[in-house]
Design a protein around this motif. Structure first.
Motif, PDB file in Angstrom:
ATOM      1  N   UNK A   1       0.880  -1.164   0.000  1.00 40.03           N
ATOM      2  CA  UNK A   1       0.000   0.000   0.000  1.00 40.03           C
ATOM      3  C   UNK A   1       0.917   1.212   0.000  1.00 40.03           C
ATOM      4  N   UNK A   2       1.224   1.759  -1.181  1.00 38.01           N
ATOM      5  CA  UNK A   2       2.213   2.846  -1.277  1.00 38.01           C
ATOM      6  C   UNK A   2       1.906   4.035  -0.369  1.00 38.01           C
ATOM      7  N   UNK A   3       0.642   4.363  -0.203  1.00 33.75           N
ATOM      8  CA  UNK A   3       0.292   5.523   0.619  1.00 33.75           C
ATOM      9  C   UNK A   3       0.360   5.204   2.107  1.00 33.75           C
ATOM     10  N   UNK A   4       0.094   3.961   2.471  1.00 36.94           N
ATOM     11  CA  UNK A   4       0.123   3.552   3.877  1.00 36.94           C
ATOM     12  C   UNK A   4       0.870   2.216   3.970  1.00 36.94           C
ATOM     13  N   UNK A   5       2.183   2.241   3.825  1.00 39.77           N
ATOM     14  CA  UNK A   5       2.952   0.983   3.750  1.00 39.77           C
ATOM     15  C   UNK A   5       2.859   0.099   4.982  1.00 39.77           C
ATOM     16  N   UNK A   6       2.516   0.693   6.137  1.00 40.83           N
ATOM     17  CA  UNK A   6       2.450  -0.107   7.359  1.00 40.83           C
ATOM     18  C   UNK A   6       1.138  -0.878   7.497  1.00 40.83           C
ATOM     19  N   UNK A   7       0.098  -0.453   6.758  1.00 37.70           N
ATOM     20  CA  UNK A   7      -1.224  -1.051   6.935  1.00 37.70           C
ATOM     21  C   UNK A   7      -1.239  -2.545   6.601  1.00 37.70           C
ATOM     22  N   UNK A   8      -0.719  -2.970   5.431  1.00 34.87           N
ATOM     23  CA  UNK A   8      -0.722  -4.416   5.146  1.00 34.87           C
ATOM     24  C   UNK A   8       0.060  -5.223   6.178  1.00 34.87           C
ATOM     25  N   UNK A   9       1.156  -4.660   6.674  1.00 35.78           N
ATOM     26  CA  UNK A   9       1.971  -5.357   7.659  1.00 35.78           C
ATOM     27  C   UNK A   9       1.165  -5.608   8.930  1.00 35.78           C
ATOM     28  N   UNK A  10       0.482  -4.574   9.394  1.00 34.84           N
ATOM     29  CA  UNK A  10      -0.285  -4.704  10.628  1.00 34.84           C
ATOM     30  C   UNK A  10      -1.520  -5.587  10.430  1.00 34.84           C
ATOM     31  N   UNK A  11      -2.146  -5.488   9.254  1.00 35.29           N
ATOM     32  CA  UNK A  11      -3.281  -6.373   8.989  1.00 35.29           C
ATOM     33  C   UNK A  11      -2.820  -7.825   8.931  1.00 35.29           C
ATOM     34  N   UNK A  12      -1.676  -8.044   8.301  1.00 32.63           N
ATOM     35  CA  UNK A  12      -1.134  -9.398   8.235  1.00 32.63           C
ATOM     36  C   UNK A  12      -0.834  -9.949   9.624  1.00 32.63           C
ATOM     37  N   UNK A  13      -0.321  -9.081  10.494  1.00 31.81           N
ATOM     38  CA  UNK A  13      -0.045  -9.486  11.874  1.00 31.81           C
ATOM     39  C   UNK A  13      -1.328  -9.914  12.576  1.00 31.81           C
ATOM     40  N   UNK A  14      -2.382  -9.118  12.434  1.00 32.42           N
ATOM     41  CA  UNK A  14      -3.650  -9.446  13.083  1.00 32.42           C
ATOM     42  C   UNK A  14      -4.271 -10.705  12.490  1.00 32.42           C
ATOM     43  N   UNK A  15      -4.146 -10.881  11.176  1.00 28.65           N
ATOM     44  CA  UNK A  15      -4.667 -12.100  10.566  1.00 28.65           C
ATOM     45  C   UNK A  15      -3.883 -13.320  11.055  1.00 28.65           C
ATOM     46  N   UNK A  16      -2.592 -13.139  11.328  1.00 30.56           N
ATOM     47  CA  UNK A  16      -1.800 -14.227  11.883  1.00 30.56           C
ATOM     48  C   UNK A  16      -2.272 -14.606  13.275  1.00 30.56           C
TER      49      UNK A  16
END
Length: 385
Positions: free
Chosen positions: A266-281
Motif C-alpha cells: 500500500x504505497x500511501x500507507x505501507x504499514x497497513x498491510x503489515x499490521x493487517x497481516x499481523x492481526x490475521x496471523x
C-alpha cells in the motif's frame, strides 16, 4: 492497591444445602441483588465445578462481570475469579467457605478482593459491593429457612487419575519449539520480511508461557505440565503452514490470508498491510489452530480428564499475551504503531489492550470462544468413539 472485605452469615441449614444455595446460579438468582447466569458448565455439566463460567449482571443492569470457577471442594470451599470485567478492573476474586455448626447450621464466610486501575477507586467500589453482597446474604439467610432443599451431598464428578508428568521432558520439547521460533523470526527480520512481526510476537508468547510454567505460582497455574504440552502442538501447525507458504505448498486458508496480506503493498500507507497481516496471523493461531491444538493435546495426554478442568489455567494465561504485546510494541517502528498506544500503555496496559481489541482483534474474547470450540471437538470425538 487491593481492596478487600469479609462477610459472615449463619445459615439455618447444613453445609451441603448452603453450598447449593451459594454456588448454583439458578438458586442464586432468588437472593442475589446481582443476576448470576451460567454461561458454560464445568466438568459433570455442573455449575459448581472448576472450569464453569458465569456471567454476573450488576444491579444497574448495564455492566457485566464474566467469572470462572477456579476451585471447588464441596461442601467446604469455592473460589471464583473475574476474567473479564472491563479494562479498569485489574483483578477481582472471591473465596466462599462453609463451616458446619451445631444444630445443622452453617457459617458462610465470603471474602472478596479487587484491584482497579484508578487510584482509590477500588476502596470506593469495595464499599458499594460490600453493601450489595451484605443485602444479598441477608435475603439468603431468610430464604433458606422458608424454602427447604434436598439436603443430600452434591455429587462430585469423578476426576481421572494422572501419571506424574515428566517436567524435564516437557520443558525440553517446549524449548526446542522456542528455538525454532526464534530462528524463524531472526531469519525473517534479517531479510526485512514483513512476516517477521507475527513470527516475533509468536516467539514472545512461547517465551512467556514457558516462564509461567517454570514459576507456576506467578499466575497461579495448577497444571504447568498442561501449559507446556500445548506449546509443541501449536508450533507444529504454525511451522507447517509457514514452510508450505514459503515453498509453494498447500497452505490452510487462514494462514494464507495472513502471510499474503503481510506481503501486499500500500504505497500511501505501507504499514497497513503489515499490521493487517499481523492481526490475521493472530486470528489464524487463535481461531483456526487453537481449538484443534487443545483437542489434540487433550486426546494425546489427558483423555481421561474433562478438558474444562484446565479452563482456569487457560484463562490465567491472559497476562502472557499482554506481556508479548508489550514486547512487540517496543520492537515495532513508530510508523507501525497507532499513535495512542504509548499513552494508553502509561495509563493502563489493559486499557491499551481494550483499544487494540476494539480497533483490531479481541484476543481475550476469541480465546474464550476457541476453548469452547475445543470442548465441543472433544465431545464430538468422544461421541464417535
Amino acid at each position: 492497591m487491593t481492596a478487600q472485605f469479609n462477610l459472615t452469615r449463619i445459615l439455618n441449614c447444613p453445609p451441603e444445602t448452603a453450598w447449593r444455595w451459594v454456588t448454583d446460579p439458578e438458586l442464586m438468582r432468588r437472593w442475589s441483588t446481582a443476576r448470576v447466569d451460567l454461561a458454560d458448565p464445568g466438568p459433570g455439566e455442573k455449575p459448581d465445578t472448576a472450569g464453569a463460567l458465569r456471567v454476573v449482571t450488576l444491579p444497574d443492569g448495564k455492566r457485566k462481570l464474566r467469572e470462572v470457577v477456579e476451585y471447588a471442594e464441596p461442601p467446604h470451599e469455592f473460589r471464583y475469579r473475574v476474567y473479564d470485567g472491563g479494562p479498569l478492573l485489574l483483578d477481582h476474586r472471591g473465596v466462599q467457605t462453609f463451616a458446619p455448626l451445631p444444630g445443622r447450621r452453617t457459617e458462610l464466610r465470603w471474602e472478596v478482593s479487587m484491584r482497579l486501575a484508578l487510584p482509590g477507586a477500588a476502596h470506593l467500589l469495595s464499599r458499594i459491593i460490600r453493601g450489595q453482597v451484605g443485602e444479598s446474604l441477608d435475603q439468603l439467610a431468610g430464604l433458606v429457612e422458608q424454602v427447604p432443599l434436598d439436603e443430600s451431598a452434591p455429587a462430585t464428578p469423578q476426576v481421572g487419575s494422572m501419571t506424574p508428568p515428566d517436567m524435564a521432558a516437557l520443558f525440553e520439547d517446549a524449548d526446542e519449539s522456542l528455538a525454532t521460533q526464534r530462528s524463524i523470526a531472526d531469519h525473517l527480520a534479517g531479510t526485512d520480511d514483513p512476516k517477521q512481526w507475527f513470527a516475533r510476537v509468536y516467539q514472545y508468547v512461547t517465551e512467556e508461557m514457558i516462564a509461567a510454567a517454570r514459576n507456576p505460582a506467578t499466575l497461579g497455574l495448577a497444571h504447568p505440565d498442561w501449559v507446556l504440552s500445548l506449546i509443541p502442538t501449536f508450533h507444529d501447525y504454525y511451522e507447517f503452514n509457514l514452510t508450505a507458504y514459503r515453498t509453494g505448498g498447500a497452505v490452510e486458508d487462514a494462514w494464507a490470508k495472513a502471510w499474503s496480506t503481510a506481503e501486499s503493498t500500500d504505497p500511501e500507507h505501507p504499514h497497513v498491510p503489515v499490521m493487517k497481516g499481523l492481526l490475521y496471523g493472530v486470528s489464524a493461531h487463535i481461531d483456526a489452530d487453537l481449538p484443534r491444538a487443545l483437542a489434540e493435546t487433550h486426546r494425546a495426554r489427558y483423555a481421561d480428564r474433562d478438558l474444562r478442568e484446565f479452563r482456569p489455567d487457560y484463562l490465567r494465561l491472559a497476562p502472557v499475551f499482554t506481556a508479548a504485546s508489550d514486547r512487540l510494541l517496543a520492537d515495532l517502528p513508530r510508523s507501525h504503531k497507532p499513535w495512542w498506544t504509548g499513552l494508553a500503555s502509561k495509563i493502563n496496559p489493559q486499557l491499551r489492550d481494550a483499544m487494540l481489541a476494539k480497533n483490531g482483534y479481541d484476543v481475550g474474547r476469541h480465546r474464550v470462544k476457541s476453548f469452547a470450540a475445543a470442548v465441543e471437538l472433544v465431545r464430538q470425538e468422544s461421541a464417535c468413539a
